[in-house]
Design a protein around this motif. Structure first.
Motif, PDB file in Angstrom:
ATOM      1  N   TYR A 278       0.857  -1.184   0.000  1.00  0.00           N
ATOM      2  CA  TYR A 278       0.000   0.000   0.000  1.00  0.00           C
ATOM      3  C   TYR A 278       0.894   1.236   0.000  1.00  0.00           C
TER       4      TYR A 278
ATOM      5  N   ASP B 199      -5.129   4.618  -8.091  1.00  0.00           N
ATOM      6  CA  ASP B 199      -6.055   5.716  -7.814  1.00  0.00           C
ATOM      7  C   ASP B 199      -6.466   6.391  -9.123  1.00  0.00           C
TER       8      ASP B 199
ATOM      9  N   GLU C 109     -11.156   1.589 -10.167  1.00  0.00           N
ATOM     10  CA  GLU C 109     -12.214   2.434  -9.617  1.00  0.00           C
ATOM     11  C   GLU C 109     -13.511   2.382 -10.420  1.00  0.00           C
TER      12      GLU C 109
ATOM     13  N   LYS D 163     -15.277   8.121   0.755  1.00  0.00           N
ATOM     14  CA  LYS D 163     -15.496   6.850   1.440  1.00  0.00           C
ATOM     15  C   LYS D 163     -16.084   5.809   0.490  1.00  0.00           C
TER      16      LYS D 163
ATOM     17  N   ARG E  63     -15.627   5.650  -2.739  1.00  0.00           N
ATOM     18  CA  ARG E  63     -14.533   5.204  -3.604  1.00  0.00           C
ATOM     19  C   ARG E  63     -13.623   4.226  -2.864  1.00  0.00           C
ATOM     20  N   ASP E  64     -13.304   4.544  -1.612  1.00  0.00           N
ATOM     21  CA  ASP E  64     -12.441   3.662  -0.828  1.00  0.00           C
ATOM     22  C   ASP E  64     -13.038   2.268  -0.718  1.00  0.00           C
ATOM     23  N   ARG E  65     -14.319   2.214  -0.423  1.00  0.00           N
ATOM     24  CA  ARG E  65     -14.969   0.906  -0.277  1.00  0.00           C
ATOM     25  C   ARG E  65     -14.969   0.148  -1.603  1.00  0.00           C
TER      26      ARG E  65
ATOM     27  N   LEU F 136      -2.354   5.102  -4.038  1.00  0.00           N
ATOM     28  CA  LEU F 136      -3.606   5.721  -3.640  1.00  0.00           C
ATOM     29  C   LEU F 136      -3.327   7.022  -2.898  1.00  0.00           C
TER      30      LEU F 136
ATOM     31  N   HIS G 138      -7.029   8.875   1.278  1.00  0.00           N
ATOM     32  CA  HIS G 138      -7.813   7.648   1.217  1.00  0.00           C
ATOM     33  C   HIS G 138      -7.405   6.713   2.352  1.00  0.00           C
ATOM     34  N   ASP G 139      -8.288   5.778   2.660  1.00  0.00           N
ATOM     35  CA  ASP G 139      -7.922   4.642   3.510  1.00  0.00           C
ATOM     36  C   ASP G 139      -8.894   3.505   3.232  1.00  0.00           C
ATOM     37  N   ILE G 140      -8.424   2.483   2.539  1.00  0.00           N
ATOM     38  CA  ILE G 140      -9.289   1.362   2.169  1.00  0.00           C
ATOM     39  C   ILE G 140      -9.217   0.217   3.165  1.00  0.00           C
TER      40      ILE G 140
END
Length: 230
Positions: free
Chosen positions: A24, A87, A127, A167, A169-171, A191, A195-197
């Protein structure tokens, strides 16, 4: 389609014989990476930060990509078991064309993707195109100088919508990785910092953060400078 191939089979049950791993890489987008929003973001940031602070930011971004390039070059990768997640790269029929175009325009991020793809790594559409379009249209509104006349409540509503979209997009990205990263595969994810997936990744995916955790993560105490649209 670049994002789908014969290796895109169900990762299987959680009784996996081989681990799934994800590198990541939280990144700060360059002006080139932001595409049509690049110039408005640059103008707004230079106005807010001042010319000297903007030059320092550009230098910081360049140094970050130097570090990422050294990291990638130092990895002992098996290209045929490596998947590249990016991303802003929609699931479509033209992922490779997009990466080539962005590389031609000077994106160091996409140059890394193209280099790894040329060696055999699989380029993944990452995405949702509809979510990206929604965020693009929202970012245009927020960056439009004419929107300065908005009252506080209206601007707050737009910014709340932007956070909701981020959020979503992250999911979507996490679920895309969950469904396409097969046992024994290594994923490399580039990314944006905000963001934080991780909350939506399957628990069996082993995540490494060689460049630090994303700003969106609860483990990060300090917020670096804003990177603009994400």
């Amino acid at each position: 389609m670049s994002g789908t191939a014969k290796r895109d089979q169900e990762p299987g049950s959680h009784a996996l014989t081989e681990p799934r791993a994800l590198i990541y890489c939280p990144v700060i987008h360059s002006v080139v990476d932001l595409g049509a929003l690049g110039k408005p973001v640059q103008s707004a940031a230079r106005t807010a930060l001042g010319a000297e602070a903007w030059r320092r930011r550009v230098h910081t971004v360049d140094q970050m990509w130097n570090e990422i390039e050294r990291l990638i070059e130092g990895m002992d990768l098996n290209p045929e078991r490596t998947r590249l997640y990016q991303d802003g790269l929609p699931i479509c029929e033209h992922e490779l064309d997009i990466v080539k175009e962005m590389t031609y325009k000077g994106s160091r991020n996409h140059r890394i993707l193209l280099r790894l793809h040329t060696r055999g790594a699989l380029l993944m559409g990452t995405e949702s195109a509809p979510l990206l379009l929604q965020e693009y249209n929202l970012a245009k509104r927020l960056l439009d100088p004419g929107q300065g006349a908005l009252d506080g409540d209206a601007r707050d509503a737009l910014q709340m919508h932007a956070r909701v979209l981020l959020k979503a997009r992250d999911r979507f990205i996490a679920e895309r990785i969950n469904s396409t990263l097969a046992p024994g595969d290594l994923g490399i994810l580039f990314l944006g910092m905000l963001h934080d997936i991780t909350p939506w990744l399957d628990p069996d995916i082993q995540v490494a953060y060689p460049l630090g955790t994303p700003v969106g993560s609860d483990t990060v105490a300090a917020q670096p400078e804003d990177e603009g649209p994400h």
